[in-house]
Design an enzyme around this catalytic site. Structure first.
Site: not given
Length: 152
Positions: A10, A67, A69, A100, A135
């Site tokens: 964004d 974005c 954060t 993982h 995993h």
């Protein structure tokens, strides 16, 4: 040729997306840039969906979303079944997201991660291999949650 990486951002992640795009190309990756293409305010879920759909359709093998954060992109992308978007801020977490969790999308923030660290994060993620083993069982449990099943 290395794999294709879908890339989206964004307005808060646009500038860093451009840095990441050039870095990916310099490392030999194909880039599917779904936007945004400037700093005009846009809604991050739109780009999270575009990258996620590209990964699920096989147009790209993995994706990277940015974005402000990285948190909103992670939340939005993870609403799409089959997506395992990992929000990271350091190379170790990026490597573990792949090793993982077999993350197929990586998210981080243009307002909290600088250009050089972003390159280290991307390199760690793209060079890591899924370890499989124990995993796989855990990823099957995540798939069961997505599908509304109580047990694997």
């Amino acid at each position: 040729m290395k794999e294709t990486i879908a890339l989206g951002a964004d307005h808060g992640g646009y500038a860093l997306k451009e840095v990441v795009k050039e870095f990916l190309r310099s490392e030999g990756y194909e880039v599917l840039d779904v936007g945004t293409f400037d700093e005009t305010s846009v809604d991050y879920p739109d780009f999270a969906e575009k990258v996620a759909r590209a990964v699920l359709a096989g147009e790209a093998q993995r994706g990277i979303l940015l974005c402000g954060t990285g948190i909103g992109m992670s939340i939005a992308a993870n609403k799409i079944p089959g997506i395992r978007a990992a929000h990271v801020q350091d190379p170790y977490s990026a490597r573990m997201a792949r090793a993982h969790n077999n993350a197929n999308i990586l998210t981080f923030g243009g307002r909290v991660v600088g250009p050089e660290l972003a390159k280290e994060i991307v390199r760690a993620y793209l060079t890591a291999e899924f370890e499989g083993g124990r995993h796989v069982r855990r990823l099957e449990k995540i798939r069961a949650l997505e599908e509304g099943r109580k047990e694997v």
